[in-house]
Motif scaffolding. Structure first.
Motif, PDB file in Angstrom:
ATOM      1  N   GLU A  77       0.811  -1.219   0.000  1.00 35.28           N
ATOM      2  CA  GLU A  77       0.000   0.000   0.000  1.00 35.28           C
ATOM      3  C   GLU A  77       0.849   1.276   0.000  1.00 35.28           C
ATOM      4  O   GLU A  77       0.332   2.353  -0.269  1.00 35.28           O
ATOM      5  N   LEU A  78       2.130   1.178   0.290  1.00 30.56           N
ATOM      6  CA  LEU A  78       2.999   2.355   0.364  1.00 30.56           C
ATOM      7  C   LEU A  78       3.310   2.903  -1.029  1.00 30.56           C
ATOM      8  O   LEU A  78       3.456   2.147  -1.988  1.00 30.56           O
ATOM      9  N   THR A  79       3.435   4.233  -1.104  1.00 27.29           N
ATOM     10  CA  THR A  79       3.908   4.879  -2.323  1.00 27.29           C
ATOM     11  C   THR A  79       5.397   5.136  -2.120  1.00 27.29           C
ATOM     12  O   THR A  79       5.782   5.893  -1.226  1.00 27.29           O
ATOM     13  N   LEU A  80       6.214   4.490  -2.931  1.00 29.68           N
ATOM     14  CA  LEU A  80       7.667   4.560  -2.753  1.00 29.68           C
ATOM     15  C   LEU A  80       8.344   5.019  -4.035  1.00 29.68           C
ATOM     16  O   LEU A  80       7.863   4.751  -5.136  1.00 29.68           O
ATOM     17  N   THR A  81       9.472   5.699  -3.856  1.00 29.25           N
ATOM     18  CA  THR A  81      10.257   6.201  -4.972  1.00 29.25           C
ATOM     19  C   THR A  81      11.588   5.460  -5.028  1.00 29.25           C
ATOM     20  O   THR A  81      12.272   5.323  -4.003  1.00 29.25           O
ATOM     21  N   LYS A  82      11.939   5.015  -6.209  1.00 29.49           N
ATOM     22  CA  LYS A  82      13.193   4.278  -6.411  1.00 29.49           C
ATOM     23  C   LYS A  82      14.387   5.188  -6.140  1.00 29.49           C
ATOM     24  O   LYS A  82      14.483   6.289  -6.670  1.00 29.49           O
ATOM     25  N   ALA A 112      17.852  -9.188 -11.939  1.00 30.09           N
ATOM     26  CA  ALA A 112      16.911  -8.227 -11.345  1.00 30.09           C
ATOM     27  C   ALA A 112      17.702  -7.279 -10.456  1.00 30.09           C
ATOM     28  O   ALA A 112      18.586  -7.697  -9.712  1.00 30.09           O
ATOM     29  N   LYS A 113      17.393  -5.982 -10.541  1.00 30.40           N
ATOM     30  CA  LYS A 113      18.157  -4.967  -9.818  1.00 30.40           C
ATOM     31  C   LYS A 113      17.449  -4.544  -8.529  1.00 30.40           C
ATOM     32  O   LYS A 113      16.244  -4.352  -8.511  1.00 30.40           O
ATOM     33  N   VAL A 114      18.231  -4.404  -7.469  1.00 30.43           N
ATOM     34  CA  VAL A 114      17.716  -4.034  -6.151  1.00 30.43           C
ATOM     35  C   VAL A 114      18.037  -2.564  -5.900  1.00 30.43           C
ATOM     36  O   VAL A 114      19.186  -2.133  -6.055  1.00 30.43           O
ATOM     37  N   PHE A 115      17.004  -1.789  -5.501  1.00 30.83           N
ATOM     38  CA  PHE A 115      17.150  -0.359  -5.267  1.00 30.83           C
ATOM     39  C   PHE A 115      16.734   0.012  -3.848  1.00 30.83           C
ATOM     40  O   PHE A 115      15.813  -0.589  -3.283  1.00 30.83           O
ATOM     41  N   SER A 116      17.389   1.030  -3.317  1.00 26.84           N
ATOM     42  CA  SER A 116      16.943   1.611  -2.055  1.00 26.84           C
ATOM     43  C   SER A 116      15.676   2.414  -2.344  1.00 26.84           C
ATOM     44  O   SER A 116      15.319   2.632  -3.503  1.00 26.84           O
ATOM     45  N   VAL A 117      14.997   2.857  -1.281  1.00 25.62           N
ATOM     46  CA  VAL A 117      13.841   3.731  -1.451  1.00 25.62           C
ATOM     47  C   VAL A 117      14.175   5.093  -0.863  1.00 25.62           C
ATOM     48  O   VAL A 117      14.873   5.201   0.141  1.00 25.62           O
ATOM     49  N   LYS A 118      13.684   6.137  -1.525  1.00 24.26           N
ATOM     50  CA  LYS A 118      13.973   7.501  -1.061  1.00 24.26           C
ATOM     51  C   LYS A 118      13.242   7.819   0.234  1.00 24.26           C
ATOM     52  O   LYS A 118      13.671   8.676   0.987  1.00 24.26           O
ATOM     53  N   LYS A 139      13.049   6.174   2.931  1.00 22.95           N
ATOM     54  CA  LYS A 139      13.577   5.312   3.992  1.00 22.95           C
ATOM     55  C   LYS A 139      13.337   5.893   5.390  1.00 22.95           C
ATOM     56  O   LYS A 139      12.939   5.181   6.306  1.00 22.95           O
ATOM     57  N   GLU A 140      13.578   7.167   5.567  1.00 20.55           N
ATOM     58  CA  GLU A 140      13.405   7.818   6.879  1.00 20.55           C
ATOM     59  C   GLU A 140      11.944   7.780   7.334  1.00 20.55           C
ATOM     60  O   GLU A 140      11.661   7.525   8.492  1.00 20.55           O
ATOM     61  N   GLU A 141      11.022   8.016   6.419  1.00 18.97           N
ATOM     62  CA  GLU A 141       9.601   8.099   6.769  1.00 18.97           C
ATOM     63  C   GLU A 141       8.994   6.737   7.083  1.00 18.97           C
ATOM     64  O   GLU A 141       8.122   6.630   7.939  1.00 18.97           O
ATOM     65  N   ILE A 142       9.427   5.710   6.389  1.00 16.60           N
ATOM     66  CA  ILE A 142       8.793   4.402   6.578  1.00 16.60           C
ATOM     67  C   ILE A 142       9.371   3.644   7.755  1.00 16.60           C
ATOM     68  O   ILE A 142       8.698   2.821   8.349  1.00 16.60           O
ATOM     69  N   GLY A 143      10.631   3.890   8.077  1.00 14.37           N
ATOM     70  CA  GLY A 143      11.238   3.287   9.254  1.00 14.37           C
ATOM     71  C   GLY A 143      11.457   1.785   9.199  1.00 14.37           C
ATOM     72  O   GLY A 143      11.751   1.174  10.199  1.00 14.37           O
ATOM     73  N   GLY A 144      11.295   1.188   8.052  1.00 20.13           N
ATOM     74  CA  GLY A 144      11.498  -0.255   7.956  1.00 20.13           C
ATOM     75  C   GLY A 144      12.422  -0.595   6.816  1.00 20.13           C
ATOM     76  O   GLY A 144      12.629   0.212   5.913  1.00 20.13           O
TER      77      GLY A 144
END
Length: 136
Positions: free
Chosen positions: A69-74, A103-109, A111-116
């Motif tokens: 359900e989260l809106t995340l940015t690569k 398959a490429k693994v990316f961080s999410v921008k 990160k601070e807000e979601i805490g997980g």
């Protein structure tokens, strides 16, 4: 007189029971219980159809409702699936059971807000959300 003897007997019973039930040999000992992150075997035992991969020693799983359900940015690319293991549960870093090699693994921008521990995986033109299964 009878009441005081009965009362005294009851008090003695309670005190002796309390002393007898205590374990004085454990005084000063600290018991430490370590928790570990679940491994591929544990995850697949609970859900044999789970879509997982291992990255930096952590098992990541997709299909978790609240993460979907989260809106995340690569963010930046942090890894890539290098091997596929769909036959057993002995996983190593950058190994998946369903994602294809490459398959490429990316961080999410966010990160601070979601805490997980959440990463995005890009495979065949689509982005998938994976949650890191960590204890703690």
């Amino acid at each position: 007189m009878k009441v005081s003897r009965l009362f005294l007997g009851l008090v003695m019973f309670v005190l002796l029971t309390a002393v007898g039930c205590s374990n004085s040999s454990d005084k000063g000992k600290v018991e430490v219980h370590e928790t570990e992150n679940p491994n591929a075997e544990e995850v697949l035992k609970l859900d044999p159809e789970a879509d997982i991969f291992q990255f930096n020693g952590v098992i990541y799983q997709t299909g978790i409702d609240w993460v979907e359900e989260l809106t995340l940015t690569k963010g930046e690319q942090v890894g890539e699936i290098k091997t596929k293991n769909d036959t057993d549960t002995n996983f190593k870093d950058e190994m998946s059971n369903k994602l294809p090699v490459g398959a490429k693994v990316f961080s999410v921008k966010e990160k601070e807000e979601i805490g997980g521990p959440i990463v995005l995986v890009e495979s065949e033109g689509k982005l998938y959300k994976y949650y890191g299964l960590v204890e703690g």
